[in-house]
Design a protein around this motif. Sequence first.
Motif, PDB file in Angstrom:
ATOM      1  N   VAL A   6       0.814  -1.215   0.000  1.00  0.00           N
ATOM      2  CA  VAL A   6       0.000   0.000   0.000  1.00  0.00           C
ATOM      3  C   VAL A   6       0.848   1.266   0.000  1.00  0.00           C
ATOM      4  O   VAL A   6       0.402   2.329  -0.450  1.00  0.00           O
ATOM      5  CB  VAL A   6      -0.969  -0.002   1.200  1.00  0.00           C
ATOM      6  N   THR A   7       2.104   1.185   0.468  1.00  0.00           N
ATOM      7  CA  THR A   7       2.946   2.386   0.499  1.00  0.00           C
ATOM      8  C   THR A   7       3.231   2.925  -0.900  1.00  0.00           C
ATOM      9  O   THR A   7       3.518   4.109  -1.055  1.00  0.00           O
ATOM     10  CB  THR A   7       4.273   2.113   1.217  1.00  0.00           C
ATOM     11  N   ARG A   8       3.129   2.076  -1.901  1.00  0.00           N
ATOM     12  CA  ARG A   8       3.339   2.596  -3.263  1.00  0.00           C
ATOM     13  C   ARG A   8       2.195   3.526  -3.678  1.00  0.00           C
ATOM     14  O   ARG A   8       2.328   4.294  -4.622  1.00  0.00           O
ATOM     15  CB  ARG A   8       3.503   1.468  -4.274  1.00  0.00           C
ATOM     16  N   ILE A   9       1.088   3.451  -2.934  1.00  0.00           N
ATOM     17  CA  ILE A   9      -0.005   4.396  -3.129  1.00  0.00           C
ATOM     18  C   ILE A   9       0.146   5.588  -2.188  1.00  0.00           C
ATOM     19  O   ILE A   9       0.178   6.746  -2.608  1.00  0.00           O
ATOM     20  CB  ILE A   9      -1.368   3.711  -2.875  1.00  0.00           C
ATOM     21  N   THR A  10       0.263   5.305  -0.902  1.00  0.00           N
ATOM     22  CA  THR A  10       0.228   6.375   0.105  1.00  0.00           C
ATOM     23  C   THR A  10       1.500   7.211   0.150  1.00  0.00           C
ATOM     24  O   THR A  10       1.457   8.373   0.556  1.00  0.00           O
ATOM     25  CB  THR A  10      -0.037   5.782   1.500  1.00  0.00           C
ATOM     26  N   SER A  11       2.643   6.652  -0.249  1.00  0.00           N
ATOM     27  CA  SER A  11       3.898   7.413  -0.167  1.00  0.00           C
ATOM     28  C   SER A  11       3.926   8.588  -1.128  1.00  0.00           C
ATOM     29  O   SER A  11       4.741   9.510  -0.960  1.00  0.00           O
ATOM     30  CB  SER A  11       5.101   6.495  -0.434  1.00  0.00           C
ATOM     31  N   HIS A  12       3.053   8.595  -2.103  1.00  0.00           N
ATOM     32  CA  HIS A  12       2.997   9.699  -3.072  1.00  0.00           C
ATOM     33  C   HIS A  12       1.997  10.787  -2.660  1.00  0.00           C
ATOM     34  O   HIS A  12       1.821  11.760  -3.390  1.00  0.00           O
ATOM     35  CB  HIS A  12       2.641   9.163  -4.461  1.00  0.00           C
ATOM     36  N   PHE A  13       1.349  10.611  -1.518  1.00  0.00           N
ATOM     37  CA  PHE A  13       0.420  11.631  -1.034  1.00  0.00           C
ATOM     38  C   PHE A  13       1.178  12.657  -0.190  1.00  0.00           C
ATOM     39  O   PHE A  13       1.911  12.273   0.727  1.00  0.00           O
ATOM     40  CB  PHE A  13      -0.671  11.004  -0.159  1.00  0.00           C
ATOM     41  N   PRO A  14       0.998  13.945  -0.443  1.00  0.00           N
ATOM     42  CA  PRO A  14       1.664  14.977   0.360  1.00  0.00           C
ATOM     43  C   PRO A  14       0.874  15.343   1.610  1.00  0.00           C
ATOM     44  O   PRO A  14       0.899  16.473   2.072  1.00  0.00           O
ATOM     45  CB  PRO A  14       1.728  16.157  -0.613  1.00  0.00           C
ATOM     46  N   PHE A  15       0.151  14.382   2.160  1.00  0.00           N
ATOM     47  CA  PHE A  15      -0.602  14.601   3.387  1.00  0.00           C
ATOM     48  C   PHE A  15      -0.535  13.323   4.220  1.00  0.00           C
ATOM     49  O   PHE A  15      -0.255  12.243   3.698  1.00  0.00           O
ATOM     50  CB  PHE A  15      -2.067  14.983   3.120  1.00  0.00           C
ATOM     51  N   ARG A  16      -0.763  13.468   5.507  1.00  0.00           N
ATOM     52  CA  ARG A  16      -0.586  12.368   6.441  1.00  0.00           C
ATOM     53  C   ARG A  16      -1.888  11.626   6.705  1.00  0.00           C
ATOM     54  O   ARG A  16      -2.959  12.219   6.714  1.00  0.00           O
ATOM     55  CB  ARG A  16      -0.029  12.891   7.776  1.00  0.00           C
ATOM     56  N   MET A  17      -1.725  10.325   6.936  1.00  0.00           N
ATOM     57  CA  MET A  17      -2.873   9.512   7.316  1.00  0.00           C
ATOM     58  C   MET A  17      -3.331   9.926   8.712  1.00  0.00           C
ATOM     59  O   MET A  17      -2.510  10.243   9.578  1.00  0.00           O
ATOM     60  CB  MET A  17      -2.489   8.032   7.303  1.00  0.00           C
ATOM     61  N   THR A  18      -4.631   9.944   8.941  1.00  0.00           N
ATOM     62  CA  THR A  18      -5.182  10.364  10.219  1.00  0.00           C
ATOM     63  C   THR A  18      -6.174   9.328  10.727  1.00  0.00           C
ATOM     64  O   THR A  18      -6.718   8.532   9.953  1.00  0.00           O
ATOM     65  CB  THR A  18      -5.906  11.718  10.096  1.00  0.00           C
ATOM     66  N   ARG A  19      -6.421   9.366  12.005  1.00  0.00           N
ATOM     67  CA  ARG A  19      -7.474   8.541  12.600  1.00  0.00           C
ATOM     68  C   ARG A  19      -8.716   9.415  12.669  1.00  0.00           C
ATOM     69  O   ARG A  19      -8.932  10.177  13.598  1.00  0.00           O
ATOM     70  CB  ARG A  19      -7.042   8.104  13.996  1.00  0.00           C
TER      71      ARG A  19
END
Length: 229
Positions: free
Chosen positions: A203-216
């Motif tokens: 999944v990091t190949r998707i999320t690592s390209h986002f310039p924002f952080r994952m949140t709860r």
Amino acid sequence: MTSVSTKLSDFRYERKFFISDLTSHEVEAIIKLHPAIISEIYYPRYVNNIYLDSFAMNSYFDNVDGVADRIKVRIRWYGDMFGVIEKPVLEFKIKRGLVGRKESFPLKSFSIDEHLQLDCIVDLFDRSDIPADLRLNLGAVEASLINRYRRKYFLSADKRYRITIDTELTFCPVEKARFLHKYVDYASTVLEVKYHPEDNRQVTRITSHFPFRMTRSSKYVNGIDLAYL
């Protein structure tokens, strides 16, 4: 609630990103330029939910406290927020640690009238084909919040990662089946990445390209905090 299945094979991950420093157009541009080739797959539509909770707000506090195993109950439909609600669905959103799933039961039509008054929820459940043990448990919950948002749907080229973008976040607290106020958040965007457990390692190949952080982040918790606190 014994009629709700908890088979782990039915669960999936939902990674959430609550974004307030970029416009929805900027978020969508980032998605469309993603190297995983993420394309829109469905027409945008409005999602409406009536959240149901106990008098003690157990669902709310379980979420706030980070209880690993929990169930959230809601009525969901698409399209208009008010008037005659066609094809509503009762959903149990079941959380087991980092993964979750939904169990759904179709409901009979109901209405939200011009005075912002809900039909009797208990009567709605009695008229619908819901397993008896679940209907018994539903007698202990009541409507606590209505929320609505505009959702766009996307899918990665390998069809493993589904992404949704939610905007126009709207919250209406409910008391004694009547709406009290209406709050609309036009500035924030909620992005979710949804996928099966076997795809978690990549999944990091998707999320690592986002310039924002994952949140709860929980729309229900955010709505209750905004509307009541």
